[in-house]
Design a protein around this motif. Structure first.
Motif, mmCIF file in Angstrom:
data_model
loop_
_atom_site.group_PDB
_atom_site.id
_atom_site.type_symbol
_atom_site.label_atom_id
_atom_site.label_comp_id
_atom_site.label_asym_id
_atom_site.label_seq_id
_atom_site.Cartn_x
_atom_site.Cartn_y
_atom_site.Cartn_z
ATOM 1 N N ASN A 104 7.526 -10.910 2.746
ATOM 2 C CA ASN A 104 8.882 -10.380 2.958
ATOM 3 C C ASN A 104 9.322 -9.375 1.901
ATOM 4 O O ASN A 104 10.425 -8.838 1.980
ATOM 5 N N ASP A 105 8.488 -9.146 0.902
ATOM 6 C CA ASP A 105 8.942 -8.366 -0.254
ATOM 7 C C ASP A 105 8.126 -7.119 -0.557
ATOM 8 O O ASP A 105 8.662 -6.140 -1.061
ATOM 9 N N ALA A 106 6.828 -7.171 -0.290
ATOM 10 C CA ALA A 106 5.990 -6.007 -0.587
ATOM 11 C C ALA A 106 6.235 -4.921 0.452
ATOM 12 O O ALA A 106 6.724 -5.186 1.549
ATOM 13 N N ASP A 107 5.911 -3.679 0.078
ATOM 14 C CA ASP A 107 6.081 -2.562 1.009
ATOM 15 C C ASP A 107 4.867 -2.391 1.918
ATOM 16 O O ASP A 107 5.004 -1.982 3.073
ATOM 17 N N ALA A 108 3.696 -2.681 1.371
ATOM 18 C CA ALA A 108 2.481 -2.493 2.171
ATOM 19 C C ALA A 108 1.341 -3.310 1.567
ATOM 20 O O ALA A 108 1.373 -3.665 0.380
ATOM 21 N N ILE A 109 0.348 -3.592 2.391
ATOM 22 C CA ILE A 109 -0.858 -4.258 1.884
ATOM 23 C C ILE A 109 -2.091 -3.579 2.474
ATOM 24 O O ILE A 109 -2.013 -2.943 3.529
ATOM 25 N N LEU A 110 -3.179 -3.714 1.772
ATOM 26 C CA LEU A 110 -4.450 -3.176 2.285
ATOM 27 C C LEU A 110 -5.526 -4.254 2.123
ATOM 28 O O LEU A 110 -5.859 -4.641 1.002
ATOM 29 N N PHE A 135 -4.979 -5.544 -1.650
ATOM 30 C CA PHE A 135 -4.087 -4.802 -2.541
ATOM 31 C C PHE A 135 -2.665 -4.928 -1.992
ATOM 32 O O PHE A 135 -2.463 -4.873 -0.765
ATOM 33 N N ILE A 136 -1.703 -5.060 -2.882
ATOM 34 C CA ILE A 136 -0.311 -5.228 -2.476
ATOM 35 C C ILE A 136 0.535 -4.189 -3.189
ATOM 36 O O ILE A 136 0.496 -4.107 -4.421
ATOM 37 N N ALA A 137 1.275 -3.409 -2.401
ATOM 38 C CA ALA A 137 2.092 -2.339 -2.983
ATOM 39 C C ALA A 137 3.566 -2.708 -2.954
ATOM 40 O O ALA A 137 4.086 -3.146 -1.919
ATOM 41 N N TYR A 138 4.231 -2.535 -4.111
ATOM 42 C CA TYR A 138 5.690 -2.680 -4.197
ATOM 43 C C TYR A 138 6.260 -1.306 -4.509
ATOM 44 O O TYR A 138 5.880 -0.693 -5.520
ATOM 45 N N GLY A 139 7.173 -0.854 -3.656
ATOM 46 C CA GLY A 139 7.751 0.478 -3.818
ATOM 47 C C GLY A 139 7.096 1.441 -2.836
ATOM 48 O O GLY A 139 5.890 1.345 -2.577
ATOM 49 N N LYS A 140 7.921 2.344 -2.315
ATOM 50 C CA LYS A 140 7.443 3.262 -1.275
ATOM 51 C C LYS A 140 6.313 4.170 -1.750
ATOM 52 O O LYS A 140 5.365 4.445 -1.031
ATOM 53 N N GLY A 153 -10.663 -0.344 4.376
ATOM 54 C CA GLY A 153 -10.013 -1.596 4.736
ATOM 55 C C GLY A 153 -8.959 -1.364 5.786
ATOM 56 O O GLY A 153 -8.933 -0.319 6.434
ATOM 57 N N ARG A 154 -8.068 -2.335 5.941
ATOM 58 C CA ARG A 154 -7.002 -2.219 6.918
ATOM 59 C C ARG A 154 -5.649 -2.191 6.200
ATOM 60 O O ARG A 154 -5.290 -3.145 5.524
ATOM 61 N N TYR A 155 -4.950 -1.060 6.343
ATOM 62 C CA TYR A 155 -3.651 -0.867 5.711
ATOM 63 C C TYR A 155 -2.547 -1.339 6.651
ATOM 64 O O TYR A 155 -2.566 -1.022 7.842
ATOM 65 N N LEU A 156 -1.592 -2.079 6.105
ATOM 66 C CA LEU A 156 -0.454 -2.528 6.910
ATOM 67 C C LEU A 156 0.851 -2.207 6.196
ATOM 68 O O LEU A 156 1.030 -2.600 5.035
ATOM 69 N N ASP A 157 1.734 -1.494 6.868
ATOM 70 C CA ASP A 157 3.063 -1.224 6.330
ATOM 71 C C ASP A 157 3.944 -2.424 6.661
ATOM 72 O O ASP A 157 4.082 -2.782 7.830
ATOM 73 N N LEU A 158 4.519 -3.058 5.650
ATOM 74 C CA LEU A 158 5.307 -4.270 5.901
ATOM 75 C C LEU A 158 6.789 -3.990 6.073
ATOM 76 O O LEU A 158 7.571 -4.888 6.344
ATOM 77 N N LYS A 159 7.174 -2.718 5.884
ATOM 78 C CA LYS A 159 8.613 -2.407 5.952
ATOM 79 C C LYS A 159 8.946 -1.509 7.135
ATOM 80 O O LYS A 159 9.902 -0.757 7.096
ATOM 81 N N LEU A 160 8.146 -1.585 8.171
ATOM 82 C CA LEU A 160 8.400 -0.745 9.351
ATOM 83 C C LEU A 160 9.600 -1.249 10.125
ATOM 84 O O LEU A 160 9.847 -2.441 10.178
#
Ligand SMILES: C[S@@+](CC[C@H](N)C(=O)[O-])C[C@H]1O[C@@H](n2cnc3c(N)ncnc32)[C@H](O)[C@@H]1O
Length: 160
Positions: A104-110, A135-140, A153-160
Motif C-alpha cells: 500500500n505504500d511503495a510506488d512500484a516494484i520489479l 526491487f521496491i521503489a518509494y517516490g515517483k 523482470g516484471r515491473y509493476l506500478d502500484l500507484k496506478l
C-alpha cells in the motif's frame, strides 16, 4: 559448501548487491547499511553497523539492501517514511512486511527474473539465494528509475 543465502549463518547479513545491478538504478546519496570493509560501494555516503544506520537520519536518495532476518521490516518502514529510495529484498509477498510497508505504500516494484548472484564480502560473487528477489521503489522518480533500469523482470506500478 552450502551457498544458500538464508542458511549461511556466519555471513547471512553480508550478501552484497552486485554493483553491475545497482548501477542500473542510477546514483544514490546514501546506503544506510553498508559493510565495514566494502569491496565496492553503491552510494556517495555510507553507514555501517558501527554507525547503526537504522538510528541515523537518512537523507537524499537511498539504496537499501537491508540486513536479512529479524528486524528487516524496520529498515523498510524507515525507507517508507523517508519516501525516496529503492530497496532490494526477498520477494516474500505474503509477509507482514509486504502488507505493512510495501503493497500500500511503495510506488512500484520489479520482480527480478531468475535469481541474483549476490557478492560475498570478499568481493567474490557467491551462490544464488533460496528465494527470488524484488526491487521496491518509494517516490515517483525512483519508480521511473526502476522502470527504465533495464533490469530483467516484471515491473509493476502500484500507484496506478
Ligand atoms: C545484505 S548486506 C547489504 C550490503 C550493501 N547495502 C549492499 O547492498 O551491497 C547488509 C549489510 O548491513 C550491515 N548492517 C547490519 N546491521 C547494521 C546496522 N545496524 N547499521 C548499518 N549497517 C548494518 C551488514 O554489515 C551488511 O553489510
Amino acid at each position: 559448501m552450502n551457498t544458500s543465502f538464508e542458511r549461511c549463518k556466519e555471513t547471512k547479513v553480508e550478501w552484497l548487491t552486485p554493483p553491475e545491478l545497482a548501477i542500473k538504478l542510477g546514483k544514490f546519496d546514501l546506503d544506510p547499511c553498508s559493510p565495514i570493509n566494502p569491496p565496492f560501494l553503491h552510494a556517495k555516503n555510507n553507514f555501517t553497523i558501527s554507525d547503526d544506520g537504522l538510528s541515523k537520519d537518512w537523507f537524499g536518495r537511498v539504496y537499501l539492501n537491508p540486513p536479512y532476518g529479524r528486524g528487516m521490516e524496520l529498515w523498510l518502514e524507515k525507507l517508507k517514511f523517508h519516501g525516496n529510495g529503492i530497496a532490494l529484498i526477498f520477494a516474500r509477498t505474503e509477509t507482514k512486511c509486504f502488507f505493512d510497508h510495501i503493497w500500500n505504500d511503495a510506488d512500484a516494484i520489479l520482480f527480478v527474473k531468475g535469481r541474483i548472484r549476490f557478492y560475498h564480502i570478499s568481493g567474490i560473487q557467491a551462490g544464488t539465494p533460496g528465494a527470488p528477489s524484488v526491487f521496491i521503489a518509494y517516490g515517483k522518480e525512483n519508480a521511473l528509475a526502476l522502470k527504465n533500469s533495464g533490469i530483467e523482470g516484471r515491473y509493476l506500478d502500484l500507484k496506478l
